[in-house]
Structure formats: structure tokens, C-alpha cells
Design an enzyme around this catalytic site. Structure first.
Site, PDB file in Angstrom:
ATOM      1  N   TYR A  55       2.279  -3.243  24.725  1.00 50.77           N
ATOM      2  CA  TYR A  55       1.894  -2.089  23.892  1.00 50.77           C
ATOM      3  C   TYR A  55       2.758  -2.085  22.640  1.00 50.77           C
ATOM      4  CZ  TYR A  55      -1.737   1.064  25.262  1.00 50.77           C
ATOM      5  OH  TYR A  55      -2.964   1.626  25.442  1.00 50.77           O
ATOM      6  N   GLU A  57       2.069   0.238  19.619  1.00 54.14           N
ATOM      7  CA  GLU A  57       1.567   1.194  18.609  1.00 54.14           C
ATOM      8  C   GLU A  57       2.561   1.295  17.464  1.00 54.14           C
ATOM      9  OE1 GLU A  57       0.488   4.930  20.335  1.00 54.14           O
ATOM     10  OE2 GLU A  57      -1.264   4.087  21.331  1.00 54.14           O
ATOM     11  N   ASP A 208     -16.476  -6.380   1.026  1.00 56.61           N
ATOM     12  CA  ASP A 208     -16.615  -6.701   2.445  1.00 56.61           C
ATOM     13  C   ASP A 208     -16.940  -8.186   2.537  1.00 56.61           C
ATOM     14  OD1 ASP A 208     -17.397  -7.161   5.012  1.00 56.61           O
ATOM     15  OD2 ASP A 208     -18.676  -5.404   5.186  1.00 56.61           O
ATOM     16  N   THR A 234     -14.002  -9.824   8.831  1.00 54.68           N
ATOM     17  CA  THR A 234     -13.790 -10.247  10.212  1.00 54.68           C
ATOM     18  C   THR A 234     -13.075 -11.588  10.192  1.00 54.68           C
ATOM     19  OG1 THR A 234     -16.011 -11.158  10.124  1.00 54.68           O
ATOM     20  CG2 THR A 234     -15.755  -9.084  11.283  1.00 54.68           C
ATOM     21  N   LYS A 237     -15.828 -15.292  11.803  1.00 54.94           N
ATOM     22  CA  LYS A 237     -17.055 -15.929  11.291  1.00 54.94           C
ATOM     23  C   LYS A 237     -16.664 -17.238  10.596  1.00 54.94           C
ATOM     24  CE  LYS A 237     -19.738 -11.627  10.913  1.00 54.94           C
ATOM     25  NZ  LYS A 237     -18.892 -10.436  10.940  1.00 54.94           N
ATOM     26  N   ARG A 243     -12.066 -13.180  17.527  1.00 55.77           N
ATOM     27  CA  ARG A 243     -12.889 -12.005  17.203  1.00 55.77           C
ATOM     28  C   ARG A 243     -11.967 -10.878  16.752  1.00 55.77           C
ATOM     29  NH1 ARG A 243     -17.949 -11.027  17.712  1.00 55.77           N
ATOM     30  NH2 ARG A 243     -18.124 -13.214  18.231  1.00 55.77           N
TER      31      ARG A 243
HETATM   32  N1  DSN Z   1     -22.001  -8.726  10.649  1.00 52.78           N
HETATM   33  C1  DSN Z   1     -23.035  -8.834  11.643  1.00 52.78           C
HETATM   34  C2  DSN Z   1     -23.591 -10.211  11.617  1.00 52.78           C
HETATM   35  O1  DSN Z   1     -23.674 -10.704  10.534  1.00 52.78           O
HETATM   36  O2  DSN Z   1     -24.009 -10.812  12.612  1.00 52.78           O
HETATM   37  C3  DSN Z   1     -22.587  -8.318  12.908  1.00 52.78           C
HETATM   38  O3  DSN Z   1     -22.200  -6.973  12.692  1.00 52.78           O
END
Ligand code: DSN
Length: 428
Positions: A55, A57, A208, A234, A237, A243
Site C-alpha cells: 500500500y 497512498e 489525449d 494509456t 497500446k 495496462r
Molecule cells: N480507447 C478504447 C480503444 O481504443 O479501444 C478503449 O477505451
């Protein structure tokens, strides 16, 4: 066949059996979902590490629990590597996902009800860009921009971000924030015109870059960091990490961004995921990663061309990133995205259905299919292989009523996958 990573699960045959099935699925069928990739064994090992027990925080040096000396170093390492990778002032590596990262940015920089200008979901934007079904549209007043009308002249393709529309909407609504970035858009997104429009109306700019973070890190796409107040993304990808999510921002926003992630939205950070992010950031800083991202883009171009030759229409007339968004109606007016996805699943080709701009069908049915090259480029496929995949996809979809055609395609797909297994060194 089973995964070597499961060797320690000695007390749960059911989970081991399911993991073995998923290992087989990922390594014997083609993974063409544009938001997926094959993380390295090092990234996966860090994700499964002892840090899951801790933990923590708070932030390095300011935790609410004891025993965080090592965790502090891990998180600092991840932050240092990430700021260096993108040339940013400040990084927050705690968001559990891209959606969490986006909502934290809004929470940090907006008051409830503030106006935000972002790309509409059915034009290529993301749920967190103010979709009516997302919490984002309930807390903030989202208005949207879209793409230009379809134009089949290859010299001036339509379905590209409509900067006149972005500017008109910005002047009309005077948003507090403009969001650049998309989830189903195959063209390069230039941050400079977004910055110009944001400056013209005194708005903050959030980029984004969930889909293209890896392409930016590899130098294959322009870096939005010098232009945007905040960049959220993210890590799993094109960046090929675990993830999760991350946020980069200018120093002036660092404190409110950190406060919005914790304690604003999340409790204890996932330090095992943060360690895996650190591993991925180091991998993305290697020259070989640029070679990889250039190949991802080259593969998408070759894939798109081959799919066009099979009769599919590429939305926006081409691709400049890792994905191809297909309008299926030219190939077969009766074929929906839902049916195409299901047929391709049976043929061993994993894709996702997607709406296309001005889609007459619902988001559940769709007229489009989104495919991407990030994962299978990691596995080693190059342009010629993607041309072969395009031809297999077309064969399966044309012969979708005939199980023997589907079976033949599935066998050829399995053959490709046996030559390009991303975890070949671990295959028993
Ligand atoms: N960003 C989405 C995708 O492109 O698959 C998932 O939220």
C-alpha cells in the site's frame, strides 16, 4: 501449449486452464485490435511482482503508509523515465487507466459545469470526451467537433479533423478546455493548430494521446508536450507497457493534477503496474523502439492499401498511424461491423467493430471495422505479411456462409502465427 508465466499458480487448476486457453488464443490467432499490443516478458514480470503487496497512498516522500522506501524509488524512476521520454515537466504515473487519467485531468483543471470542446465519439472521439453515457458529460458541459465530409478524391480526402469546425465551436462556446486526440481516427493529429485555437479563445489544451503515445515516444508522430498544457494517455497500446494510464503536464499544473489523481479519484496506487510502466518507458527509449514504431506505421499503410485493393473503403482515405478504419459498405452493403467482427473471430482474426463518421447503423451494429498493426508488428509481421492478412480477411468475409472457407482461413492464420509468435522463446 501453456504460458511459462503461469508456472507459479500451483493451487488453482481452473485459472491455469483458462490462462492456457488465452495464451493459445493470443498466440495462434491474429491480434488486430488497434488498442492492444504484446507487452514484453519483462513488463509482464514486473506486473506480476512482489510490489502488488504494498500500500502506498500518496506520492514519493509523502506517503500515508510506512515501508515505502523501495516503492518511492520505483515510482520516482518511472516518473523520471517518463518525463525524459517525452520532454515533459511533470509526470503522474498512478492512473489505473486512460479513462481515470482523463477524468483526473478534468477534475484538476475544471470546475463542475465548465465547457469542454472535444471530438464526438461517433466521429472518432473517446467515451471520456463527453459521451452522453460517460460521467464526463454529467460533470462538465461538453460540446463537440467532428471531421470534414467524406470526399473520395484521393488528392483531398475528407473525414479529417475539421479545424474550421473546431475554431467555430471554440469561438461560439468559449470552452475552458479543448481536447485533442481520438480513439478511431487514422490520421496524424497535429497539435499546433489546436494550440493556436486554444490560445485564440483562452482555453487550456489537453492532448489525449492514448492511441499514439508509443508513436510519439518512438518519434514517428509529433510530440504534443510542447503545445499542450496536459497530455494524458494509456501505457498499454502503442507504448507497449502494462495496462494503465499516465499524465504529463506543465509544472504549473503539477500540484492540482497530482491531487486529482490521489486523493481525488484513486486510493492506493498499483505499484506493480508502476514498476512495469518504468520497464516499458526504458524499452521505449531504446533506438529499437523507434524502428518498431516506424514499422507499425509502414505496416498500417501497406495493410490499408491491401484492404482497399480487396474493395474495403478506408475512412479518411488512408492511414498515417497504427490503425485503419474501414467502411464495410463498399465491400458488401449488407455486411455490418458486428457480423464482420464475429466472422473474423471464427477465422482467427481479432478485430473490433466501430462506428464510422455519419454511420447510419447503431454503435452496437456499426458499418465499420477498426484494425491496427501495433501488436502483430511486435510479433514481427512486415508489409507483405499484412497484405496476406488483408487477403485472408476478405476471403473469410466473402465466404462467411461457408464453414470450409472459414476453416481454411483459420488454418492459414495459424500458420502465420506459428511463424510470428511474440513469445516464441517461451513456447513449450
Ligand atoms: N480507447 C478504447 C480503444 O481504443 O479501444 C478503449 O477505451
Amino acid at each position: 501449449m501453456s504460458s511459462p508465466f503461469d508456472a507459479f499458480i500451483t493451487n488453482d487448476d481452473e485459472v491455469v486452464a483458462l490462462l492456457a486457453q488465452e495464451w493459445t488464443r493470443q498466440t495462434s490467432t491474429l491480434q488486430l485490435i488497434a488498442s492492444e499490443n504484446f507487452a514484453s516478458p519483462a513488463v509482464m514480470a514486473a506486473t506480476g511482482s512482489i510490489l502488488t503487496n504494498k500500500y502506498a497512498e500518496g506520492y514519493p516522500g509523502r506517503r500515508y503508509y510506512g515501508g515505502n522506501q523501495v516503492v518511492d524509488e520505483i515510482e520516482d524512476l518511472a516518473r523520471r523515465r517518463l518525463t525524459a521520454l517525452f520532454g515533459a515537466d511533470h509526470a503522474n504515473v498512478q492512473p489505473h487507466s486512460g479513462a481515470n487519467a482523463n477524468v483526473a485531468v478534468y477534475q484538476a483543471l475544471l470546475a463542475p459545469g465548465d465547457t469542454v470542446l472535444a471530438m464526438r465519439l461517433d466521429q472518432g472521439g473517446h467515451l471520456t470526451h463527453g459521451s452522453p453515457v460517460s460521467i464526463t458529460s454529467k460533470n462538465w458541459n461538453f460540446v463537440s467537433y467532428g471531421v470534414t465530409p467524406r470526399n473520395d478524391d484521393p488528392a483531398a480526402p475528407g473525414e479529417m479533423i475539421d479545424f474550421d469546425n473546431v475554431r467555430d465551436m471554440a469561438l461560439e462556446h468559449r470552452p475552458k478546455m479543448i481536447v485533442a486526440g481520438a480513439t478511431a481516427y487514422a490520421r496524424r493529429i497535429d497539435p499546433a493548430p489546436f494550440r493556436e485555437i486554444a490560445d485564440e479563445v483562452g482555453a487550456l489544451l489537453m492532448f489525449d494521446s492514448a492511441h499514439v503515445a508509443g508513436l510519439i515516444a518512438g518519434g514517428s508522430h509529433p510530440n504534443p508536450v510542447p503545445y499542450a498544457d496536459v497530455v494524458a494517455f494509456t501505457t498499454h497500446k502503442t507504448l507497449r507497457g502494462p495496462r494503465g494510464g499516465a499524465i504529463l503536464c506543465r509544472e504549473e499544473h503539477a500540484k492540482v493534477i497530482d491531487m486529482a489523481v490521489f486523493p481525488g479519484q484513486q486510493g492506493g496506487p498499483l505499484e506493480h503496474a508502476i514498476a512495469a510502466k518504468a520497464v516499458a518507458f526504458k524499452e521505449a527509449a531504446q533506438p529499437s523502439f523507434s524502428t518498431y514504431t516506424d514499422q507499425v506505421v509502414a505496416n498500417a499503410r501497406a495493410f490499408g492499401e491491401a484492404l482497399s485493393e480487396e474493395g474495403f473503403r478506408m475512412v479518411s482515405g488512408g492511414t498515417e498511424n497504427h490503425m485503419v478504419l474501414l467502411d464495410l459498405r463498399e465491400f458488401d452493403a449488407e455486411l455490418t461491423g458486428k457480423v464482420a467482427q464475429e466472422v473474423l473471430d471464427r477465422a482467427g482474426v481479432t478485430t473490433n467493430r466501430n462506428t464510422i463518421p455519419d454511420d447510419p447503423r447503431s454503435a452496437f451494429i456499426t458499418s465499420g471495422l477498426r484494425v491496427g498493426t501495433a501488436a502483430e508488428t511486435t510479433a514481427g509481421l512486415t508489409e507483405g505479411d499484412f497484405a496476406q492478412v488483408a487477403s485472408l480477411m476478405a476471403r473469410a468475409l466473402r465466404g462467411r456462409e461457408d464453414e470450409s472457407v472459414i476453416g481454411q482461413v483459420r488454418a492459414e492464420v495459424a500458420q502465420i502465427c506459428s511463424s510470428f509468435n511474440p513469445y516464441a522463446a517461451f513456447t513449450k
